[in-house]
Every structure is written in C-alpha cells, then in structure tokens.
Design an enzyme around this catalytic site. Structure first.
Site, PDB file in Angstrom:
ATOM      1  N   THR A  52       0.919  -1.180  -0.112  1.00  0.00           N
ATOM      2  CA  THR A  52      -0.174   0.088  -0.208  1.00  0.00           C
ATOM      3  C   THR A  52       0.780   1.343   0.023  1.00  0.00           C
ATOM      4  O   THR A  52       0.493   2.203  -0.428  1.00  0.00           O
ATOM      5  CB  THR A  52      -0.860  -0.090   1.288  1.00  0.00           C
ATOM      6  OG1 THR A  52      -0.160   0.148   2.354  1.00  0.00           O
ATOM      7  CG2 THR A  52      -1.918  -1.148   1.094  1.00  0.00           C
ATOM      8  N   ASP A  53       2.016   1.267   0.640  1.00  0.00           N
ATOM      9  CA  ASP A  53       2.955   2.401   0.718  1.00  0.00           C
ATOM     10  C   ASP A  53       3.447   2.587  -0.562  1.00  0.00           C
ATOM     11  O   ASP A  53       3.254   4.041  -1.201  1.00  0.00           O
ATOM     12  CB  ASP A  53       3.995   2.185   1.677  1.00  0.00           C
ATOM     13  CG  ASP A  53       4.687   3.162   2.540  1.00  0.00           C
ATOM     14  OD1 ASP A  53       3.937   4.519   2.456  1.00  0.00           O
ATOM     15  OD2 ASP A  53       5.517   3.096   2.999  1.00  0.00           O
ATOM     16  N   ASP A  54       3.857   1.812  -1.447  1.00  0.00           N
ATOM     17  CA  ASP A  54       4.420   2.250  -2.717  1.00  0.00           C
ATOM     18  C   ASP A  54       3.237   2.543  -3.608  1.00  0.00           C
ATOM     19  O   ASP A  54       3.457   3.468  -4.360  1.00  0.00           O
ATOM     20  CB  ASP A  54       5.212   0.767  -3.240  1.00  0.00           C
ATOM     21  CG  ASP A  54       6.539   0.651  -2.955  1.00  0.00           C
ATOM     22  OD1 ASP A  54       7.293   1.367  -3.466  1.00  0.00           O
ATOM     23  OD2 ASP A  54       6.750   0.087  -1.879  1.00  0.00           O
ATOM     24  N   HIS A  61       0.519   8.263   4.087  1.00  0.00           N
ATOM     25  CA  HIS A  61       0.728   8.420   2.704  1.00  0.00           C
ATOM     26  C   HIS A  61      -0.574   7.877   1.821  1.00  0.00           C
ATOM     27  O   HIS A  61      -0.623   8.312   0.801  1.00  0.00           O
ATOM     28  CB  HIS A  61       1.943   7.399   2.224  1.00  0.00           C
ATOM     29  CG  HIS A  61       3.180   7.707   3.060  1.00  0.00           C
ATOM     30  ND1 HIS A  61       4.286   6.794   3.084  1.00  0.00           N
ATOM     31  CD2 HIS A  61       3.804   9.050   3.269  1.00  0.00           C
ATOM     32  CE1 HIS A  61       5.211   7.415   3.626  1.00  0.00           C
ATOM     33  NE2 HIS A  61       4.824   8.776   3.581  1.00  0.00           N
TER      34      HIS A  61
END
Length: 642
Positions: free
Chosen positions: A384-386, A458
C-alpha cells in the site's frame, strides 16, 4: 522547470538565492542518476549478516567459491567496530548475533581465530552471552552446519502449512515477509540437515545455561511448554501427514518464486527457500534453484577499494519506491510534467503495475488486483505504501489514459486493503495477531503487519490529492491517525527513523485531508518537531530510539530527516518560521558540490529494534521535495487554493 545552469556562490547573495542554487544542483544531480529505462534506484545498504549468510548459503549448497569468499570477507572486515563487534546500523552499538555470523563467515574465509580482529570479536561475543545469547535465526544457521543442536531451536513443524485460515498461527497470520521465511524454515526444521562447515566455532560458546521458562500461566510460558511437546512430535511425526506437509510446503515455496528467481524480492525467504528446496532433493542445476542463484547476482555489488575488491549483498532493491519518490521530488521542484525524464519514469512505472492476485487476496478475496510493489520483480506482494506514493508520483507527470486507468485500479485496491480499524498495513489487511510475539521462534523483528501511522498517512495523502478527502474511508483513516498520536505530539515511524519520519508523514496528510494547520493535533506535531531541532538547524533521530525512549527525536542531523521535518512544518503553515529557515540553511550549508548530501547514517527501518536500512537515494529525493515545496511559489499557491 528549475534552472539547471551552474551557479557560482555569491557571498553577497541572499539566503533564498543560495537555497535556490542548492535546489537546482540537487535536481540536476537527481536527473543524472536516472537509468535510461526510466527508473531510479539507490543502493539499499543494511548490515553484514547479508554477506555472512550469503557465504553460509553457498557453503550449504556446495557452490561457494574462493573468490566470492575473499571479496565478501574484505567487506565484512571493513565493517568491524573498534571493540571487535559488528553493528546492525552505522554508528550503532555492537550486536552479538550479527557479530557471531560475521565471525563464522570470516572463519569460513580462512581467518585464524588467533588473529587480533577475531580475538577481539570473540571477546565481545563471549562478554555478551556467546552463541547462547544469539537470536533464533543465528542459531538456526549454526544448526544447519552442526554447530548447534536442532533440539535447542524452536520447533517449526511443516504441518503448519496445512492449517486452515481460521486456526491461530496459520501462515496467513504472519506478515508476508515472515510467512515467506517461515514456510521454507519448516522444511529445514523437519529435515534437520547437517552440512559440513569445515571449521568449528565452539570457541564462541559461553557455557551459560538456558534461562528457565516463563511461568506456565503466561502465554510465553505456555508456548515454551508447547514447544517441548512439538519437539517430541518431531522425533516421531505421523508419517503420512508429515509427507503431505513437506510436499505442500515445497509446492507453496516454488509457486511463489518470481520471474527473476527471487522470493518476495528480499533476502530472508530467498536464501531459506534455496536451502529448503535443496535439502528436500532439488539439485542446484534444477531450474528453480538455478534461477534463484542467477537472480542473486543482481543483488550483488562489487567495488574496488585499497583493501581489494569487496563484494556485498543488498537485502532488497527499491526501484519502484525510489522512482516514485524521485517523481514527487522533481515535480515539486518545478520539472515540467511533460519533460523527458518524467515521461520515461511514468511509462516505466506503468509497466510495473501489478494486476495479478497475491497472498493479500486471502483476506480480501473480493478486492480486484491493482497497485505496485517495492522491487523490480515481486508480483505476489504489492504494498500500500508504494502504491500510494506511485500515484502521487504519476500525478506529477503528463496526463494519459493509461495513468487514469492505473490510478483508478490503485484506488480500488487501496480501499479494499483498509483494515477494520481504519488504518493501513503495508502488505496485508487485518494482519494483527500480536500473540505471535509470544512464540519461542519470534525473538527477532516484526512478524505481523498491523496498520502504521506512516503508511496510513501516505495513503490518506494520496486519496486527498485525488479529491477523496471527504470519503468515509479517508475520514475514518484520519480519525485513526489522530488516535495514533503520541502523548508528546509525535507519531511513531514504522518504516523510517522514527518519530521524525512518522510525524513528517502524518502532518502533510492531515492538512491535505482538510485539517486546519491550527488544528490541535497539527500544532502539537509541529511543536514536537521544533522542540527537537538540533542546534545546527537540522534534524536527526538515532535508531536506538526504537529500544530506548531517551533517544526519541535525538540524533545527528541528516539530510533526509531534516527534509521530513521541513515537509511537516511547511504543511503546518510554518514555512517562514525561524525553524524552517534554519533547516533550509542547514541543507544549503551541508550540500556536497555534486548536489547531493552525505548521509552515512541509516534512516530507514526494516524491523524496528532489529533491522535497519540506509536508502542511498533518501539523502537526495527528500531534500529536493522539501526545498521545492518551500521555495517555489507554484506549490505555495496550490496550497493556498486548496
């Protein structure tokens, strides 16, 4: 686009001119680092266990060469501390487990135990409990070569792969990195191989007895007693069940090999999978093992030094992450969306989109695939971060129908991956069974993937910039972030060091999601940052803050951490404050002539308390982002209009 001409320092120029010149140099340097294919990738530096375990893996497989060993040994020796130990991060304290693995690797390389550097290492190891004081993973490595008894490591029966998903501690209760490591380890634990090492390291035994188990009335004590039962089962397993479990485990491992030969794009499951498959009967020339060993070469760095050629291993590679961060940085620094470097990076990222289902679908079976992973090849484990950062990066590039479709799929996937409590974990949804930490096996690093403030921030920031700040899912995540604020006003950083990273991620997200810069949570976060600014104007937080609260917010100033603080303060409406001006001045004063910054400190986090990372591109992309947002009126005007 930023002016990329060469600037001559003028002692009569004002501070803004110096800062603009620093930004231009940094942008030029960042553009120079782009690969012709469109991506950026900085080295991902960790610690010498990667190099020691590489040599031990090769010894286990029978493929270790003298040249590889000698080159790795040069690197391992170069990282030894003055007290004889090896640390888990630059300038950190010595670690007994890391030191044992480095010592064994150097013995494998032919170093004499009476050599001064090994005598010092041995003394440090014995003073800190010897082999008996190491983590479980180190003792498993020693068990593979008969240097430790399999009876004295926690039992890992492969039957766990047969457990249905509703049973506690089934493999999907573990974080994806732990799951991919655990399954091959169950094969090794069942087969108990004992390969020749060629040397003995009995001199590292301190002779201290094992500590008594915790009381049976505690979870840890109960699991310790269960471990004894499992060890008895290991001596006489149900043959038919054991045979089935080993077959399923091997098939599970093989099915998750990526096209470049890796497993998950990270070192632990890669090395254990190769050894497990070899132990169960796969020869080294089998296509699966051959691909795995060949792919390992791409993670190998060789460098000529005065001490000789060194060889070191990257634990992982971060091209998708680095490219997304570079796009955000360049966009915020004024590089035009249609500029060639931006378009090339956009097109490369679009090719990296993952549209197949992975382990995440076990808990989210109705969620369509979409998103991005961290690495070149890791289709099974997008995160999810990327994905959030890639969307933010793509929005800095020229519009295209392909971008719109990819972003649409990413938004759907991210909504589906939200946890029940409103936050986001990195790889899985609702991967929160903390009882796993009470197991005897779990004495090293994070083994589950609960929501974290930095990842959630993010994702929130991305949804806000996509125009979805008022959606119920996003507002639920905002409430999660507000609830996660620490008493001192900061936020914990799971994937970066530490409270500076967490606070640096959350404040821009909260403001983007509609909170006023005057909101109490934003003000408290900004006050925490200004209170922890160093006297030189920068910010730094030592990784020891994960274990020792006295280090929270304290440490040598670094470029990446200073940039994180500046990004947060800019979002909080403090762009013209003395703290921000001092932070900009620190970045300008410490910039290298090539436009980058020195940053030997590790500011990335793999496992809080245990495994840390120096992302070599952080020292450039984050200062560019911060300076761009603070210096360029286009960003300021956009914020005013929001």
């Amino acid at each position: 686009m930023a002016d990329l001409s060469t600037h001559v320092k003028d002692p009569n120029a004002d501070d803004d001119a110096w800062a603009h010149a620093a930004l231009d140099r940094a942008v030029e340097h960042l553009l120079d680092l782009q690969d012709p294919a469109g991506w950026w990738k900085g080295e991902l530096e960790t610690n010498v266990t990667m190099d020691a375990e590489d040599l031990l893996m090769r010894q286990f497989l029978g493929v270790r060469t003298d040249e590889q060993t000698a080159q790795s040994a040069v690197w391992i020796r170069s990282q030894q501390r003055d007290d004889g130990s090896w640390a888990n991060f630059r300038f950190g304290p010595g670690d007994v487990s890391t030191s044992v693995e480095a010592y064994v690797a150097l013995r494998l390389a032919g170093d004499d135990p009476d050599d001064q550097h090994l005598k010092q290492a041995r003394q440090f190891i014995l003073d800190n409990g010897g082999i008996e004081g190491t983590r479980v993973f180190t003792r498993i490595w020693l068990s593979l070569f008969g240097q430790w008894s399999w009876d004295d490591v926690p039992a890992l029966p492969p039957e766990i792969v047969l457990a249905p998903r509703w049973v506690p501690f089934n493999i999907y209760d573990w974080g994806c990195w732990a799951r991919q490591t655990l399954v091959p380890l169950t094969i090794l634990g069942a087969l108990r191989p004992n390969r020749p090492l060629g040397v003995s390291v009995d001199e590292l035994r301190a002779g201290t007895p094992a500590p008594p188990p915790d009381p049976a009335t505690t979870w840890r004590g109960a699991f310790a007693r269960l471990d004894r039962v499992l060890h008895r089962y290991e001596r006489r397993p149900v043959r038919s069940v054991r045979k089935l479990a080993l077959r399923w485990a091997a098939e599970w491992v093989v099915a998750r090999q990526e096209k470049d030969g890796c497993w998950g794009g990270i070192q632990p499951p890669w090395v254990y999978s190769l050894m497990a498959l070899h132990a169960i009967g796969y020869p080294v020339d089998h296509p699966v093992l051959a691909a795995g060993l060949a792919g390992w070469e791409r993670f190998t760095i060789r460098e000529d030094t005065p001490a000789g050629t060194i060889r070191r291993i990257e634990a992982c590679q971060s091209p998708v992450w680095d490219t997304a961060l570079a796009l955000v940085a360049l966009g915020d620094a004024g590089v035009a969306p249609e500029a060639g470097p931006m378009v090339r990076a956009r097109d490369w990222l679009l090719e990296e989109e993952i549209t197949v289902r992975g382990d995440w679908a076990v808990r989210r079976p109705r969620t369509p695939a979409g998103g991005w992973a961290f690495e070149f090849d890791n289709d099974g484990y997008p995160d999810t971060d990327d994905t959030a950062e890639v969307v933010l990066g793509l929005r800095r590039t020229a519009e295209s129908p392909r971008v719109e479709e990819a972003v649409r799929r990413a938004r759907i996937w991210l909504r589906g991956m939200q946890c029940r409590d409103g936050g986001w974990g990195a790889f899985d949804a609702d991967n929160t069974r903390e009882l796993a930490y009470q197991l005897p096996f779990c004495d090293f690093g994070a083994v589950i993937d609960p929501p974290s403030a930095d990842v959630t921030a993010h994702v929130v920031e991305m949804f806000a910039h996509e125009g979805h700040a008022d959606d119920p899912e996003v507002q639920r995540a905002v409430r999660w972030l507000l609830d996660a604020q620490e008493r001192d006003g900061s936020w914990f950083g799971r994937w970066g060091a530490n409270h500076v990273y967490g606070t640096g991620a959350v404040l821009p997200a909260l403001v983007a999601a509609g909170l006023s810069p005057h909101h109490r949570a934003v003000v408290r976060g900004a006050n925490w940052l200004t209170a922890h600014q160093n006297a030189d104007g920068g910010w730094g937080e030592d990784l020891r803050s994960y274990a020792d609260p006295s280090w929270v917010g304290k440490g040598t100033s670094t470029a990446s951490q200073t940039a994180w603080a500046l990004l947060a303060l800019e979002a909080a409406g403090l762009r013209d404050s003395p703290a921000v001006r001092a932070g900009i001045a620190w970045l300008v004063a410490t910039q290298r002539p090539d436009g980058s910054w020195d940053e030997p400190q590790f500011t990335g986090t793999g496992f809080p308390g245990d495994f840390y990372i120096n992302y070599h591109l952080y020292r450039l992309v984050f200062p560019v982002t911060a300076l761009g947002r603070l210096l360029l009126p286009a960003h300021h005007d956009a914020q005013d209009l929001a």
